[in-house]
Write a protein that holds these residues in place. Structure first.
Motif, PDB file in Angstrom:
ATOM      1  N   ALA A 169       0.978  -1.574   0.001  1.00 29.01           N
ATOM      2  CA  ALA A 169      -0.087   0.036   0.103  1.00 29.01           C
ATOM      3  C   ALA A 169       0.788   1.399  -0.189  1.00 29.01           C
ATOM      4  O   ALA A 169       0.466   2.118  -0.853  1.00 29.01           O
ATOM      5  N   GLU A 170       1.411   1.282   1.020  1.00 29.05           N
ATOM      6  CA  GLU A 170       2.708   2.724   0.260  1.00 29.05           C
ATOM      7  C   GLU A 170       3.429   2.765  -0.432  1.00 29.05           C
ATOM      8  O   GLU A 170       3.504   3.738  -1.135  1.00 29.05           O
ATOM      9  N   LEU A 171       3.745   1.464  -1.009  1.00 25.80           N
ATOM     10  CA  LEU A 171       3.718   1.422  -2.357  1.00 25.80           C
ATOM     11  C   LEU A 171       3.917   2.266  -3.712  1.00 25.80           C
ATOM     12  O   LEU A 171       4.103   2.775  -4.256  1.00 25.80           O
ATOM     13  N   LEU A 172       2.442   1.758  -2.951  1.00 22.34           N
ATOM     14  CA  LEU A 172       1.179   2.285  -4.499  1.00 22.34           C
ATOM     15  C   LEU A 172       0.823   3.181  -4.207  1.00 22.34           C
ATOM     16  O   LEU A 172       1.111   3.773  -5.589  1.00 22.34           O
ATOM     17  N   SER A 173       0.893   4.180  -2.767  1.00 23.62           N
ATOM     18  CA  SER A 173       0.723   5.426  -2.648  1.00 23.62           C
ATOM     19  C   SER A 173       1.514   6.667  -3.537  1.00 23.62           C
ATOM     20  O   SER A 173       1.528   7.776  -3.302  1.00 23.62           O
ATOM     21  N   THR A 174       3.123   5.433  -3.552  1.00 19.28           N
ATOM     22  CA  THR A 174       4.484   6.396  -3.938  1.00 19.28           C
ATOM     23  C   THR A 174       4.036   7.112  -5.981  1.00 19.28           C
ATOM     24  O   THR A 174       4.838   7.803  -6.334  1.00 19.28           O
ATOM     25  N   VAL A 175       3.002   5.939  -6.554  1.00 23.34           N
ATOM     26  CA  VAL A 175       2.947   6.131  -7.956  1.00 23.34           C
ATOM     27  C   VAL A 175       1.824   6.626  -8.468  1.00 23.34           C
ATOM     28  O   VAL A 175       0.697   6.460  -7.870  1.00 23.34           O
ATOM     29  N   PRO A 176       1.556   7.869  -8.955  1.00 23.23           N
ATOM     30  CA  PRO A 176       0.496   7.953 -10.001  1.00 23.23           C
ATOM     31  C   PRO A 176      -0.564   6.896 -10.895  1.00 23.23           C
ATOM     32  O   PRO A 176      -0.776   6.731 -11.816  1.00 23.23           O
ATOM     33  N   VAL A 177      -1.212   6.465  -9.882  1.00 27.42           N
ATOM     34  CA  VAL A 177      -1.163   4.953 -10.920  1.00 27.42           C
ATOM     35  C   VAL A 177      -2.853   5.508 -11.689  1.00 27.42           C
ATOM     36  O   VAL A 177      -2.655   4.693 -13.207  1.00 27.42           O
ATOM     37  N   GLU A 178      -3.375   5.964 -11.752  1.00 29.03           N
ATOM     38  CA  GLU A 178      -4.860   6.748 -12.283  1.00 29.03           C
ATOM     39  C   GLU A 178      -3.519   6.958 -13.731  1.00 29.03           C
ATOM     40  O   GLU A 178      -4.650   6.518 -14.451  1.00 29.03           O
ATOM     41  N   SER A 179      -2.829   7.254 -14.111  1.00 25.53           N
ATOM     42  CA  SER A 179      -2.395   8.096 -15.199  1.00 25.53           C
ATOM     43  C   SER A 179      -1.295   6.948 -15.798  1.00 25.53           C
ATOM     44  O   SER A 179      -0.896   7.519 -17.138  1.00 25.53           O
ATOM     45  N   MET A 180      -0.982   6.160 -15.165  1.00 27.29           N
ATOM     46  CA  MET A 180       0.044   5.312 -15.699  1.00 27.29           C
ATOM     47  C   MET A 180      -0.765   4.455 -16.847  1.00 27.29           C
ATOM     48  O   MET A 180      -1.568   3.917 -16.726  1.00 27.29           O
ATOM     49  N   SER A 181       0.125   3.938 -17.700  1.00 30.37           N
ATOM     50  CA  SER A 181      -0.424   3.037 -18.660  1.00 30.37           C
ATOM     51  C   SER A 181      -0.043   2.053 -18.321  1.00 30.37           C
ATOM     52  O   SER A 181       0.563   1.493 -17.061  1.00 30.37           O
ATOM     53  N   ASP A 182      -0.344   0.661 -18.259  1.00 32.36           N
ATOM     54  CA  ASP A 182      -0.388  -0.937 -18.552  1.00 32.36           C
ATOM     55  C   ASP A 182       0.863  -1.183 -18.549  1.00 32.36           C
ATOM     56  O   ASP A 182       1.430  -1.480 -17.777  1.00 32.36           O
ATOM     57  N   PHE A 183       1.545  -0.777 -19.901  1.00 28.84           N
ATOM     58  CA  PHE A 183       3.305  -0.861 -19.904  1.00 28.84           C
ATOM     59  C   PHE A 183       3.432   0.011 -18.438  1.00 28.84           C
ATOM     60  O   PHE A 183       4.634  -0.858 -18.060  1.00 28.84           O
ATOM     61  N   GLU A 184       3.651   0.618 -18.078  1.00 25.12           N
ATOM     62  CA  GLU A 184       4.017   1.422 -17.147  1.00 25.12           C
ATOM     63  C   GLU A 184       4.126   0.960 -16.158  1.00 25.12           C
ATOM     64  O   GLU A 184       4.652   1.226 -15.115  1.00 25.12           O
ATOM     65  N   LYS A 185       2.994   0.538 -15.934  1.00 28.65           N
ATOM     66  CA  LYS A 185       2.689  -0.478 -14.158  1.00 28.65           C
ATOM     67  C   LYS A 185       3.691  -1.704 -14.336  1.00 28.65           C
ATOM     68  O   LYS A 185       4.097  -2.597 -13.677  1.00 28.65           O
ATOM     69  N   VAL A 186       3.401  -2.610 -15.101  1.00 30.65           N
ATOM     70  CA  VAL A 186       4.024  -3.613 -15.349  1.00 30.65           C
ATOM     71  C   VAL A 186       5.787  -3.377 -15.329  1.00 30.65           C
ATOM     72  O   VAL A 186       6.316  -4.539 -14.681  1.00 30.65           O
ATOM     73  N   LYS A 187       6.505  -1.976 -16.160  1.00 25.31           N
ATOM     74  CA  LYS A 187       7.895  -2.063 -16.338  1.00 25.31           C
ATOM     75  C   LYS A 187       8.062  -1.044 -14.682  1.00 25.31           C
ATOM     76  O   LYS A 187       9.062  -1.733 -13.932  1.00 25.31           O
ATOM     77  N   PHE A 188       7.182  -0.595 -13.944  1.00 26.63           N
ATOM     78  CA  PHE A 188       7.271  -0.271 -12.516  1.00 26.63           C
ATOM     79  C   PHE A 188       7.528  -1.571 -11.388  1.00 26.63           C
ATOM     80  O   PHE A 188       8.803  -0.965 -10.877  1.00 26.63           O
ATOM     81  N   VAL A 189       6.926  -3.112 -11.466  1.00 24.42           N
ATOM     82  CA  VAL A 189       6.440  -3.734 -11.020  1.00 24.42           C
ATOM     83  C   VAL A 189       8.383  -3.971 -11.105  1.00 24.42           C
ATOM     84  O   VAL A 189       8.804  -4.491 -10.502  1.00 24.42           O
ATOM     85  N   ASN A 190       8.114  -4.832 -12.408  1.00 22.82           N
ATOM     86  CA  ASN A 190       9.639  -5.698 -12.742  1.00 22.82           C
ATOM     87  C   ASN A 190      10.596  -4.995 -12.400  1.00 22.82           C
ATOM     88  O   ASN A 190      11.523  -5.638 -11.463  1.00 22.82           O
ATOM     89  N   ASP A 191      11.190  -4.044 -12.293  1.00 28.58           N
ATOM     90  CA  ASP A 191      12.347  -2.846 -12.073  1.00 28.58           C
ATOM     91  C   ASP A 191      11.978  -2.912 -10.359  1.00 28.58           C
ATOM     92  O   ASP A 191      13.409  -2.957  -9.793  1.00 28.58           O
ATOM     93  N   PHE A 192      11.144  -2.391  -9.467  1.00 23.25           N
ATOM     94  CA  PHE A 192      11.586  -2.159  -8.352  1.00 23.25           C
ATOM     95  C   PHE A 192      11.399  -3.880  -8.233  1.00 23.25           C
ATOM     96  O   PHE A 192      12.637  -4.027  -7.023  1.00 23.25           O
ATOM     97  N   ILE A 193      11.063  -4.859  -8.202  1.00 23.17           N
ATOM     98  CA  ILE A 193      11.449  -6.084  -7.921  1.00 23.17           C
ATOM     99  C   ILE A 193      12.928  -6.463  -8.122  1.00 23.17           C
ATOM    100  O   ILE A 193      13.438  -7.015  -6.594  1.00 23.17           O
ATOM    101  N   VAL A 194      13.335  -5.909  -9.438  1.00 20.49           N
ATOM    102  CA  VAL A 194      14.764  -6.772  -9.669  1.00 20.49           C
ATOM    103  C   VAL A 194      15.574  -5.869  -9.215  1.00 20.49           C
ATOM    104  O   VAL A 194      16.757  -5.850  -8.382  1.00 20.49           O
ATOM    105  N   LYS A 195      15.245  -4.001  -9.423  1.00 24.67           N
ATOM    106  CA  LYS A 195      16.576  -3.634  -8.157  1.00 24.67           C
ATOM    107  C   LYS A 195      16.615  -3.729  -6.750  1.00 24.67           C
ATOM    108  O   LYS A 195      17.109  -3.165  -6.227  1.00 24.67           O
ATOM    109  N   ASN A 196      15.404  -4.482  -6.195  1.00 21.61           N
ATOM    110  CA  ASN A 196      15.753  -4.139  -4.694  1.00 21.61           C
ATOM    111  C   ASN A 196      15.382  -5.819  -4.179  1.00 21.61           C
ATOM    112  O   ASN A 196      15.278  -6.197  -2.755  1.00 21.61           O
ATOM    113  N   THR A 197      15.957  -6.827  -4.790  1.00 20.59           N
ATOM    114  CA  THR A 197      15.890  -7.975  -4.839  1.00 20.59           C
ATOM    115  C   THR A 197      17.464  -9.052  -4.946  1.00 20.59           C
ATOM    116  O   THR A 197      17.587  -8.224  -6.035  1.00 20.59           O
ATOM    117  N   ALA A 198      17.621  -9.930  -4.613  1.00 21.30           N
ATOM    118  CA  ALA A 198      19.119 -10.314  -4.579  1.00 21.30           C
ATOM    119  C   ALA A 198      18.211 -12.169  -4.660  1.00 21.30           C
ATOM    120  O   ALA A 198      17.653 -12.044  -3.727  1.00 21.30           O
TER     121      ALA A 198
END
Length: 418
Positions: A169-198
């Protein structure tokens, strides 16, 4: 009766996630069945069948079932498979370990009734399904009455899931969900997980859980895919959790619907190993079935088809920096040369002849480690003009913060005002 009991036991054995043992589970199941005899006695005997396994236990008896106090939010008795599934789902969705359900109806096919209810309840929510672990079911029954006791373990628990829900919930509150395209949403999730996980099995919580990936920043494919599922659904994306195989054994990833079409997303295989901190790959980002089948297998009949090739261009991207619908990147298909791509059209442009890594941007400029010139710190305008060298030593791990460019050298971290 023996065949039905055996089938039920096999299904229970398979509840244990395949990621603990890879393809070894099938051999273990066979060995278990060969080593354990299912005993059928007269229906008046107290114990009809007892099966013990390191993975699951099924015990059922034929005594006169007595009614147990109902849960305050559930009916005292259930009478159909659907109602039984509702009860299972109620407890599974609350991560309950021990619960009891009173079933009233014909018990002539009680094993199949219970299994159908468990399957239906589990498949209602792929996030829960992916976190189910060992299960033991005991039941007492007469002709029209059954008392079903369940001991269920999970790869997570209620306390951990409260933390997951809060952090998502905290993570999603930091992004403009309503204005994001489907592509941008998926890229956001992919990048967040990859950058923050080993990728690692060395987590305190189960590395197969979304909690370990989100809270400890460690985990394996199952945790990656379950967290991706959780965040994507939070963004309003239609998503599925996929179980399949790769050359190392069992594997998990996602299918996600983008602008009406299904695509595969494997965040685990988009995460370089060993871990490269902020570096993200896109080889397994929004790809179709045919590309995925090069090194992944799955039961295709269980999942929707993915046939669209719109985002094929993403596979060539490494060391990406994105701004205003444009991605600046190192092209893995062209000797890591610096390129730009328009994500809306897929049109690519070669910006220079220099090999670029650790690309970042600020204002009108891109900054990168120039591997055509000793990995020196270089800059270039976003239109591909005015390229120059800023620092004549090997640099890596560039990032921009508060108007400064930070980069690592053999002498440690340095910064430069922009």
């Amino acid at each position: 009766m023996l065949k039905r009991i055996t089938f039920f036991v096999v299904v229970l054995v398979l509840v244990k996630p395949i990621y603990d043992y890879g393809s070894q589970w099938l051999d273990e199941a066979k060995q278990f069945l060969n080593a354990n005899e299912v005993v059928i006695q007269d229906a008046t005997s107290e114990v009809i069948s007892t099966v013990n396994s390191a993975k699951d236990t099924l015990i059922h008896t034929t005594t006169a079932a007595t009614q147990t106090p109902p849960d305050a939010e559930l009916p005292a008795k259930v009478q159909t498979v659907e109602e039984l599934a509702d009860s299972f789902y109620y407890y599974l969705s609350r991560w309950e370990n021990n619960f009891e359900i009173h079933y009233v109806g014909s018990t002539a096919d009680i094993e199949q009734i219970i299994q159908s209810a468990v399957d239906e309840a589990s498949n209602r929510n792929h996030y829960i399904l992916g976190h189910l672990a060992e299960r033991k079911i005991e039941y007492e029954y007469s002709r029209f009455d059954a008392k079903i006791r369940v001991h269920q373990t999970y790869l997570t628990n209620a306390a951990q899931e409260e933390i997951v829900n809060k952090k998502v919930a905290e993570l999603l509150s930091t992004v403009p969900v309503e204005s994001m395209s489907d592509f941008e949403k998926v890229k956001f999730v992919n990048d967040f997980i990859v950058k923050n996980t080993a990728y690692s099995t060395e987590s305190t919580a189960s590395p197969h859980s979304a909690y370990a990936v989100l809270h400890e920043h460690k985990g394996v494919c199952q945790g990656y895919a379950l967290l991706a599922l959780k965040i994507l659904e939070g963004l309003g994306m239609e998503t599925q959790y996929v179980i399949g195989e790769v050359y190392t054994g069992g594997h998990a990833w996602n299918l996600v619907k983008v602008d009406g079409d299904w695509y595969h997303l494997d965040t685990t295989w988009n995460d370089p190993t060993p871990d490269r901190k902020n570096i993200v790959r896109y080889e397994y980002f929004l790809i179709d079935d045919e590309q995925m089948k090069r090194d992944h297998t799955w039961k295709t009949s269980d999942y929707p088809e993915a046939t669209n090739l719109k985002y094929d261009f993403m596979a060539q991207i490494d060391h990406a920096y994105e701004q205003d619908g444009l991605i600046y990147y190192s092209n893995v298909n062209d000797n890591d040369i610096l390129y730009r791509v328009d994500v809306n059209t897929g049109e690519t442009t070669r910006l220079t002849d220099s090999r670029a890594q650790f690309i970042v941007g600020y204002g009108d400029w891109l900054y990168f480690s120039n591997y055509s010139k000793g990995a020196y710190l270089s800059k270039i305008r976003k239109d591909g003009t005015d390229e120059s060298i800023l620092f004549r030593e090997e640099v890596n791990n560039l990032f921009v913060e508060d108007g400064y460019l930070y980069f690592s050298t053999n002498d440690g971290l340095k910064k430069m005002e922009l």
